[in-house]
Design a protein around this motif. Structure first.
Motif, short mmCIF file in Angstrom:
data_model
loop_
_atom_site.label_atom_id
_atom_site.label_comp_id
_atom_site.label_asym_id
_atom_site.label_seq_id
_atom_site.Cartn_x
_atom_site.Cartn_y
_atom_site.Cartn_z
N ALA A 134 20.70 -10.91 -38.04
CA ALA A 134 20.70 -12.36 -37.85
C ALA A 134 21.35 -12.67 -36.51
O ALA A 134 20.92 -12.16 -35.48
CB ALA A 134 21.43 -13.05 -39.02
N SER A 135 22.39 -13.46 -36.52
CA SER A 135 23.02 -13.91 -35.28
C SER A 135 24.23 -14.76 -35.65
O SER A 135 24.33 -15.25 -36.78
CB SER A 135 22.00 -14.75 -34.48
N GLY A 138 23.50 -17.86 -37.24
CA GLY A 138 23.35 -17.94 -38.69
C GLY A 138 24.60 -18.41 -39.39
O GLY A 138 24.62 -18.58 -40.62
N LYS A 152 18.17 -18.19 -38.86
CA LYS A 152 19.25 -17.21 -38.99
C LYS A 152 20.21 -17.56 -40.12
O LYS A 152 20.74 -16.65 -40.78
CB LYS A 152 19.99 -17.08 -37.66
N VAL A 156 21.11 -14.99 -43.31
CA VAL A 156 22.45 -14.73 -43.82
C VAL A 156 22.52 -15.00 -45.32
O VAL A 156 22.97 -14.14 -46.10
CB VAL A 156 23.50 -15.58 -43.07
N CYS A 174 24.06 -7.73 -43.49
CA CYS A 174 23.56 -8.62 -42.45
C CYS A 174 24.44 -8.50 -41.21
O CYS A 174 25.67 -8.54 -41.31
CB CYS A 174 23.57 -10.06 -42.96
N CYS A 176 25.50 -10.07 -37.58
CA CYS A 176 25.51 -11.35 -36.86
C CYS A 176 26.21 -11.22 -35.51
O CYS A 176 27.37 -11.63 -35.36
CB CYS A 176 26.20 -12.42 -37.70
N THR A 233 30.17 -9.97 -38.25
CA THR A 233 30.09 -10.69 -36.99
C THR A 233 30.55 -9.78 -35.85
O THR A 233 31.41 -8.91 -36.04
CB THR A 233 30.96 -11.95 -37.01
#
Length: 249
Positions: A134-135, A138, A152, A156, A174, A176, A233
């Motif tokens: 994702a990012s 998200g 995004k 998540v 996930c 990010c 993250t």
């Protein structure tokens, strides 16, 4: 416990460049036996040929197709391999003005890829791990690309729904990352349409992330079996850090 990637098989979408390509190289360097490299880019075969030269003992299969095409994606996930498919990264992604295409690539294809992964994992009975890319978009709004943000956020939320599959030796995580130092992002930053808001967002997170930091976070999600439903993250400011959600038990 740890999940050893050596002698395993993986499928990566968006494998011809950026995060997908670097993740593929890392997996192969750690003894991955088979790789299905899925990408729409016509240069995918050239990229895979370079990987074959660098990792001659690995089986590397090229699949050039649009990730939003269900039939093409199913063909890739049905490819016979010398060992069970146990690692999948739904990594392909885009941004841009076409909101329907953005949702199709960045969200719908991730859902399809996850669903097809789970079907194959269950069929082969070995379990496996999925990392959906994702990012940070998200987790927080990105005002200059709201549709990308929506997609995004969807990735998540969707990726967090499978922790119960741990009893079947299946994990879904996930990744990010914030803005990563890739040709795509560099081109975006240099585009006058990107705007001051985008550049401020990059600066607020400590600048562009070196690719090796993102790859390390990806490998953490794959190799550490305690990562199940984890949203990881990656920023320069805070490093690699699992996200805590307020409603989690």
């Amino acid at each position: 416990m740890s999940f050893n990637v050596a002698n395993r098989a993986a499928l990566i979408t968006g494998a011809a460049s950026g995060i997908g390509h670097h993740v593929a190289r890392q997996l192969l360097s750690q003894g991955l036996k088979s790789l299905i490299a899925y990408d729409l880019n016509p240069a995918t075969e050239d990229v895979c040929e370079a990987l074959r030269k660098d990792f001659p003992s690995a089986e590397i299969i090229t699949h050039v197709a649009d990730v939003t095409n269900p039939a093409s994606l199913q063909t890739a996930f049905s490819t016979p391999l010398s060992q069970p498919l146990t690692i999948v990264s739904n990594n392909a992604g885009i941004g841009g003005a076409n909101w329907e295409k953005t949702l199709a690539v960045d969200l719908n294809a991730v859902i399809m890829g996850t669903s097809m992964s789970l079907e194959r994992f269950k069929k082969e009975g070995e379990g496996g791990v999925i990392v959906n890319v994702a990012s940070m978009a998200g987790l927080a709004p990105m005002s200059f690309d709201p549709v990308y943000t929506a997609a995004k956020h969807g990735v998540v939320g969707y990726s967090r729904c499978f922790q119960h599959l741990a009893k079947k030796n299946i994990r879904v995580n996930c990744l990010c990352p914030a803005f990563t130092d890739t040709p795509l992002v560099q081109g975006l930053v240099n585009d006058p349409k990107f705007g001051a808001a985008g550049k401020m967002a990059i600066e607020s997170l400590g600048g562009l992330i070196p690719m090796e930091n993102v790859v390390a976070a990806f490998m953490d999600l794959v190799e550490k079996t305690e990562n199940n439903g984890t949203v990881m993250t990656v920023t320069n400011k805070h490093g690699c850090m699992p996200m805590k959600f307020p409603l989690d038990p």
